[in-house]
Design a protein around this motif. Structure first.
Motif, mmCIF file in Angstrom:
data_model
loop_
_atom_site.group_PDB
_atom_site.id
_atom_site.type_symbol
_atom_site.label_atom_id
_atom_site.label_comp_id
_atom_site.label_asym_id
_atom_site.label_seq_id
_atom_site.Cartn_x
_atom_site.Cartn_y
_atom_site.Cartn_z
ATOM 1 N N GLY A 160 11.490 28.465 51.553
ATOM 2 C CA GLY A 160 12.798 28.992 51.216
ATOM 3 C C GLY A 160 12.996 28.987 49.712
ATOM 4 O O GLY A 160 12.104 28.614 48.941
ATOM 5 N N VAL A 161 14.174 29.407 49.297
ATOM 6 C CA VAL A 161 14.557 29.339 47.893
ATOM 7 C C VAL A 161 15.931 28.712 47.807
ATOM 8 O O VAL A 161 16.627 28.547 48.819
ATOM 9 C CB VAL A 161 14.571 30.729 47.222
ATOM 10 N N THR A 162 16.322 28.363 46.610
ATOM 11 C CA THR A 162 17.669 27.849 46.397
ATOM 12 C C THR A 162 18.209 28.381 45.074
ATOM 13 O O THR A 162 17.492 28.413 44.059
ATOM 14 C CB THR A 162 17.718 26.309 46.427
ATOM 15 N N ASN A 163 19.443 28.870 45.117
ATOM 16 C CA ASN A 163 20.176 29.330 43.939
ATOM 17 C C ASN A 163 19.490 30.473 43.201
ATOM 18 O O ASN A 163 19.563 30.573 41.969
ATOM 19 C CB ASN A 163 20.437 28.155 42.985
ATOM 20 N N PHE A 164 18.832 31.366 43.951
ATOM 21 C CA PHE A 164 18.328 32.599 43.365
ATOM 22 C C PHE A 164 19.467 33.619 43.325
ATOM 23 O O PHE A 164 20.408 33.548 44.134
ATOM 24 C CB PHE A 164 17.167 33.149 44.189
#
Length: 354
Positions: A160-164
């Motif tokens: 996943g990603v965060t704060n893109f």
């Protein structure tokens, strides 16, 4: 008096064969800046949350000591239940230091992942959420590709990603990076993720895992009807979310929102916190809500959000206040990336050097 019986914690599939509860226990409050942590109590609290059906935990490689703490909990959990232990999901993050971004290599990324594996005491990381501090620094797409390769070789189960922001997440997805989740801030105070970002994620089956629903503890009865707090505030969470309150319209606007939430809570014999959680759980784009309760004392109020159902009038009252707020505006994490602004000024950018 009979004990209150809460419904089972509902779940959603984040990816084929990968199911998570709609409530996830956050770990930032167990890191530095939030007071002394009693390890034995913290682990006992984790057990209590897991036994109640909240079987996913969120942390990060930059949350000092939290991966190790959850690793100790996992060992205790399996000792307690053996082969019959309910599955626990641990979601961590890969957050390369801001100063290291220009020269980041595949070996650097793998080193961070290997350290998380060691700290948690697992063979595969359930979910790694990738964060990149500065998009002016090249290499974020390549670093995501390194994580995708580590997924292919079995060190990572889901990515996943965060704060893109929306353009960069779209670029990752267009490049074929197998993103299944995006961790973003979302609350009655902050709806930035529910616009273009939510649309993009829905188009690509990317689940939103949201933090900040409780505004770092500001969505609580103790803040209703009191004067605006002044610095220094009690902990890092309050510092962060007081800035979001300022963007929302300031203390008077926040007090009006709190009063409305208190009226709704009274009508349902529940708490402001439960109202805050339910408001985010009700968003169609949201897979799960990450909540930051430090202690199991908060478990009943947290679980109460699952059975709460707003009336049409209550929903409209909350929506009216949200729509009247001047901010925060912009894309996900746009304010926080402005190095000239107050939000960036409270960040700690280089915590992964050790």
């Amino acid at each position: 008096m009979s004990a209150v019986v809460h419904p089972p914690v509902p779940t959603r599939a984040l990816a084929p064969g990968y199911v998570v509860p709609r409530l996830i226990k956050g770990g930032w409050q167990l890191a530095g800046g939030h007071g002394t942590v009693d390890r034995a109590h913290a682990i006992a609290d984790m057990v209590a949350f897991a036994e109640a059906g909240i079987t996913a935990f969120d942390c990060a490689d930059i949350y000092t000591g939290v991966e190790e703490l959850i690793g100790e909990f996992l060992r205790r959990w399996h000792e307690r239940y053996g082969g019959a232990a309910p599955t626990i999901r641990v979601h961590t993050k890969c957050v390369p230091d801001r100063d290291a971004l220009p020269t980041l290599t595949r070996a650097d990324v793998e080193r961070l992942v290997d350290r998380s594996l060691m700290r948690l005491g697992v063979e595969t990381l359930d979910l790694v959420q990738f964060h990149w501090w500065n998009f002016d620094a090249p290499g974020w797409l390549e670093a995501a590709g390194h994580l995708a390769e580590l997924k292919r070789v079995g060190k990572i189960r889901q990515l996943g990603v965060t704060n893109f922001d929306t353009p960069r997440l779209r670029a990752l997805l267009d490049a074929g990076i197998p993103i299944v989740s995006h961790q973003v801030q979302c609350s009655l105070l902050d709806r930035r993720a529910l616009g273009d970002m939510a649309t993009l994620c829905a188009e690509h089956d990317v689940g939103l895992l949201t933090y900040g629903a409780l505004a770092g503890g500001f969505f609580h009865e103790r803040w209703l009807g009191v004067r605006e707090p002044i610095a220094p505030l009690e902990n890092r969470s309050l510092v962060k979310y007081k800035l979001i309150i300022d963007e929302f319209g300031g203390w008077p606007a926040f007090q009006q929102l709190l009063r409305t939430m208190r009226d709704i809570a009274d009508a349902h014999a529940t708490t402001i916190g439960a109202v805050a959680l339910r408001a985010v759980l009700d968003q169609p784009a949201v897979t799960s809500v990450i909540f930051g309760a430090r202690h199991a004392d908060h478990l009943p109020a947290t679980l109460a959000s699952l059975s709460l159902e707003f009336s049409v009038t209550e929903r409209a009252a909350l929506q009216a206040l949200v729509e009247a707020a001047p901010g925060p505006r912009g894309d996900v994490y746009e304010l926080e990336r402005d190095m000239t602004g107050v939000h960036a000024g409270i960040m700690r950018y280089n915590l992964n050097t050790a």
